[in-house]
Design a protein around this motif. Structure first.
Motif, PDB file in Angstrom:
ATOM      1  N   PRO A 195       0.833  -1.216   0.000  1.00 41.58           N
ATOM      2  CA  PRO A 195       0.000   0.000   0.000  1.00 41.58           C
ATOM      3  C   PRO A 195       0.863   1.260   0.000  1.00 41.58           C
ATOM      4  N   GLU A 196       0.420   2.290  -0.668  1.00 45.38           N
ATOM      5  CA  GLU A 196       1.191   3.532  -0.815  1.00 45.38           C
ATOM      6  C   GLU A 196       1.610   4.123   0.526  1.00 45.38           C
ATOM      7  N   GLU A 197       0.720   4.103   1.512  1.00 43.89           N
ATOM      8  CA  GLU A 197       1.074   4.675   2.821  1.00 43.89           C
ATOM      9  C   GLU A 197       2.184   3.871   3.497  1.00 43.89           C
ATOM     10  N   GLU A 198       2.214   2.576   3.258  1.00 43.36           N
ATOM     11  CA  GLU A 198       3.271   1.723   3.815  1.00 43.36           C
ATOM     12  C   GLU A 198       4.608   2.017   3.121  1.00 43.36           C
ATOM     13  N   ALA A 199       4.562   2.137   1.805  1.00 44.10           N
ATOM     14  CA  ALA A 199       5.781   2.458   1.046  1.00 44.10           C
ATOM     15  C   ALA A 199       6.307   3.835   1.446  1.00 44.10           C
ATOM     16  N   GLU A 200       5.424   4.789   1.606  1.00 41.70           N
ATOM     17  CA  GLU A 200       5.831   6.143   1.991  1.00 41.70           C
ATOM     18  C   GLU A 200       6.463   6.137   3.380  1.00 41.70           C
ATOM     19  N   LYS A 201       5.879   5.387   4.314  1.00 46.33           N
ATOM     20  CA  LYS A 201       6.433   5.271   5.664  1.00 46.33           C
ATOM     21  C   LYS A 201       7.855   4.719   5.605  1.00 46.33           C
ATOM     22  N   ASN A 202       8.046   3.642   4.860  1.00 47.82           N
ATOM     23  CA  ASN A 202       9.382   3.039   4.738  1.00 47.82           C
ATOM     24  C   ASN A 202      10.371   4.026   4.132  1.00 47.82           C
ATOM     25  N   PHE A 203       9.933   4.730   3.097  1.00 47.96           N
ATOM     26  CA  PHE A 203      10.790   5.708   2.432  1.00 47.96           C
ATOM     27  C   PHE A 203      11.212   6.815   3.392  1.00 47.96           C
ATOM     28  N   VAL A 204      10.258   7.348   4.152  1.00 43.47           N
ATOM     29  CA  VAL A 204      10.541   8.445   5.086  1.00 43.47           C
ATOM     30  C   VAL A 204      11.522   8.005   6.172  1.00 43.47           C
ATOM     31  N   ILE A 205      11.325   6.827   6.714  1.00 44.77           N
ATOM     32  CA  ILE A 205      12.210   6.335   7.777  1.00 44.77           C
ATOM     33  C   ILE A 205      13.621   6.101   7.242  1.00 44.77           C
ATOM     34  N   VAL A 206      13.729   5.426   6.118  1.00 42.43           N
ATOM     35  CA  VAL A 206      15.063   5.143   5.562  1.00 42.43           C
ATOM     36  C   VAL A 206      15.744   6.435   5.128  1.00 42.43           C
ATOM     37  N   LYS A 207      14.999   7.368   4.572  1.00 43.03           N
ATOM     38  CA  LYS A 207      15.570   8.667   4.169  1.00 43.03           C
ATOM     39  C   LYS A 207      16.171   9.381   5.390  1.00 43.03           C
ATOM     40  N   SER A 208      15.508   9.309   6.519  1.00 42.47           N
ATOM     41  CA  SER A 208      16.023   9.921   7.738  1.00 42.47           C
ATOM     42  C   SER A 208      17.328   9.241   8.181  1.00 42.47           C
ATOM     43  N   MET A 209      17.381   7.916   8.047  1.00 34.12           N
ATOM     44  CA  MET A 209      18.620   7.191   8.353  1.00 34.12           C
ATOM     45  C   MET A 209      19.731   7.649   7.412  1.00 34.12           C
ATOM     46  N   GLN A 210      19.408   7.750   6.133  1.00 35.03           N
ATOM     47  CA  GLN A 210      20.401   8.146   5.134  1.00 35.03           C
ATOM     48  C   GLN A 210      20.956   9.539   5.416  1.00 35.03           C
ATOM     49  N   GLU A 211      20.102  10.442   5.847  1.00 34.85           N
ATOM     50  CA  GLU A 211      20.541  11.815   6.117  1.00 34.85           C
ATOM     51  C   GLU A 211      21.508  11.895   7.288  1.00 34.85           C
ATOM     52  N   ARG A 212      21.305  11.081   8.292  1.00 31.16           N
ATOM     53  CA  ARG A 212      22.143  11.127   9.495  1.00 31.16           C
ATOM     54  C   ARG A 212      23.393  10.254   9.411  1.00 31.16           C
ATOM     55  N   LEU A 213      23.358   9.241   8.581  1.00 35.75           N
ATOM     56  CA  LEU A 213      24.411   8.221   8.598  1.00 35.75           C
ATOM     57  C   LEU A 213      25.815   8.726   8.245  1.00 35.75           C
ATOM     58  N   PRO A 214      26.008   9.578   7.233  1.00 33.52           N
ATOM     59  CA  PRO A 214      27.387  10.019   6.947  1.00 33.52           C
ATOM     60  C   PRO A 214      28.074  10.689   8.133  1.00 33.52           C
ATOM     61  N   ASP A 215      27.390  11.606   8.815  1.00 26.99           N
ATOM     62  CA  ASP A 215      27.982  12.274   9.986  1.00 26.99           C
ATOM     63  C   ASP A 215      28.208  11.295  11.128  1.00 26.99           C
ATOM     64  N   PHE A 216      27.256  10.396  11.333  1.00 25.28           N
ATOM     65  CA  PHE A 216      27.391   9.382  12.380  1.00 25.28           C
ATOM     66  C   PHE A 216      28.655   8.556  12.135  1.00 25.28           C
ATOM     67  N   CYS A 217      28.832   8.100  10.900  1.00 26.32           N
ATOM     68  CA  CYS A 217      30.001   7.260  10.576  1.00 26.32           C
ATOM     69  C   CYS A 217      31.300   8.025  10.771  1.00 26.32           C
ATOM     70  N   LYS A 218      31.289   9.287  10.376  1.00 26.61           N
ATOM     71  CA  LYS A 218      32.495  10.115  10.550  1.00 26.61           C
ATOM     72  C   LYS A 218      32.838  10.238  12.030  1.00 26.61           C
ATOM     73  N   LYS A 219      31.835  10.512  12.866  1.00 26.46           N
ATOM     74  CA  LYS A 219      32.064  10.649  14.309  1.00 26.46           C
ATOM     75  C   LYS A 219      32.518   9.333  14.934  1.00 26.46           C
ATOM     76  N   GLN A 220      32.030   8.223  14.410  1.00 26.56           N
ATOM     77  CA  GLN A 220      32.397   6.909  14.931  1.00 26.56           C
ATOM     78  C   GLN A 220      33.739   6.413  14.379  1.00 26.56           C
ATOM     79  N   GLY A 221      34.247   7.079  13.350  1.00 24.93           N
ATOM     80  CA  GLY A 221      35.506   6.661  12.745  1.00 24.93           C
ATOM     81  C   GLY A 221      35.374   5.362  11.966  1.00 24.93           C
ATOM     82  N   VAL A 222      34.225   5.194  11.300  1.00 30.92           N
ATOM     83  CA  VAL A 222      34.013   3.996  10.492  1.00 30.92           C
ATOM     84  C   VAL A 222      33.824   4.406   9.031  1.00 30.92           C
ATOM     85  N   ILE A 223      34.002   3.480   8.147  1.00 30.21           N
ATOM     86  CA  ILE A 223      33.862   3.740   6.717  1.00 30.21           C
ATOM     87  C   ILE A 223      32.383   3.729   6.346  1.00 30.21           C
ATOM     88  N   PHE A 224      31.965   4.742   5.628  1.00 29.62           N
ATOM     89  CA  PHE A 224      30.580   4.855   5.154  1.00 29.62           C
ATOM     90  C   PHE A 224      30.540   4.526   3.667  1.00 29.62           C
TER      91      PHE A 224
END
Length: 176
Positions: A109-138
Motif C-alpha cells: 500500500p502507498e502509505e506503507e511504502a511512503e512510511k518506509n521511504f521516510v524512515i530510511v531517508k532519515s537514516m540516510q541523512e544522518r548516517l554520513p555524519d554518524f560514521c564520521k564521528k564513529q571513525g568507520v567507513i561509510f
C-alpha cells in the motif's frame, strides 16, 4: 552472518554470539530497512531511526572492545519507491520460473511504502555524519542506484523497492 527480515534490534540481540565472539578484523554492516518495515504506519518514526542508530553505535562499541583494530564498514540502507504500473521489469525474479519466490514489497500500500521511504531517508541523512564521528567507513548506495536509474528503470536494479537484482548487487559491489 545475516538473517533476512531482521531489524537492527533483532540483529543486536544475537550480535555477541554471532559476531563479537569471533573478534573479526573486518565488519561490514548493512541494516535499517527492516526497522522501517516493522514500524506501523503513524508510529513515532523518529523513535525507529533513533533505535537504529543506538543499535549501530552499540554494535560498533562492542566489536571494538573485542578487537580494537577492527575495520568497520557501514553501508547505507536504501528504499526506492518504484512505480510498478510503469515498470517494465515486473517479472524479476520471474514468477513462472520462481513461483515459490515471495514478492514481499510488490503491491505494498502507498502509505506503507511512503512510511518506509521516510524512515530510511532519515537514516540516510544522518548516517554520513554518524560514521564520521564513529571513525568507520561509510558506503553510500543510494546515489549509485539513482545514477544507474537514469539509464534504466529502477526495477532493473531493485526489483521490489528494497531487494537488489543481480545488476543491483553488482552496483553495490562496485561501490563497496
Amino acid at each position: 552472518k545475516g538473517v533476512g527480515g531482521e531489524s537492527s534490534s533483532e540483529i543486536y540481540a544475537r550480535y555477541a554470539e554471532d559476531i563479537v565472539k569471533y573478534k573479526p578484523d573486518i565488519l561490514n554492516i548493512l541494516m535499517g530497512v527492516n526497522d522501517a518495515g516493522k514500524t506501523t504506519v503513524g508510529a513515532d518514526y523518529a523513535k525507529t531511526v533513533d533505535t537504529y542508530f543506538s543499535n549501530l553505535e552499540n554494535m560498533i562499541a562492542d566489536v571494538r572492545k573485542a578487537n580494537p583494530d577492527v575495520k568497520i564498514i557501514v553501508g547505507e540502507p536504501f528504499y526506492e519507491k518504484i512505480k510498478f504500473t510503469e515498470d517494465p521489469y515486473t517479472h524479476i525474479p520471474h514468477p513462472e520460473c520462481e513461483e515459490y519466490f515471495k514478492f514481499g514489497n510488490v503491491g505494498l500500500p502507498e502509505e506503507e511504502a511512503e512510511k518506509n521511504f521516510v524512515i530510511v531517508k532519515s537514516m540516510q541523512e544522518r548516517l554520513p555524519d554518524f560514521c564520521k564521528k564513529q571513525g568507520v567507513i561509510f558506503v553510500p548506495y543510494r546515489d549509485a542506484f539513482e545514477n544507474a536509474a537514469k539509464k534504466a528503470h529502477m526495477s532493473y536494479f531493485i526489483w521490489d523497492n528494497v531487494h537488489p537484482t543481480m545488476v543491483g548487487h553488482r552496483l553495490m559491489a562496485e561501490r563497496w
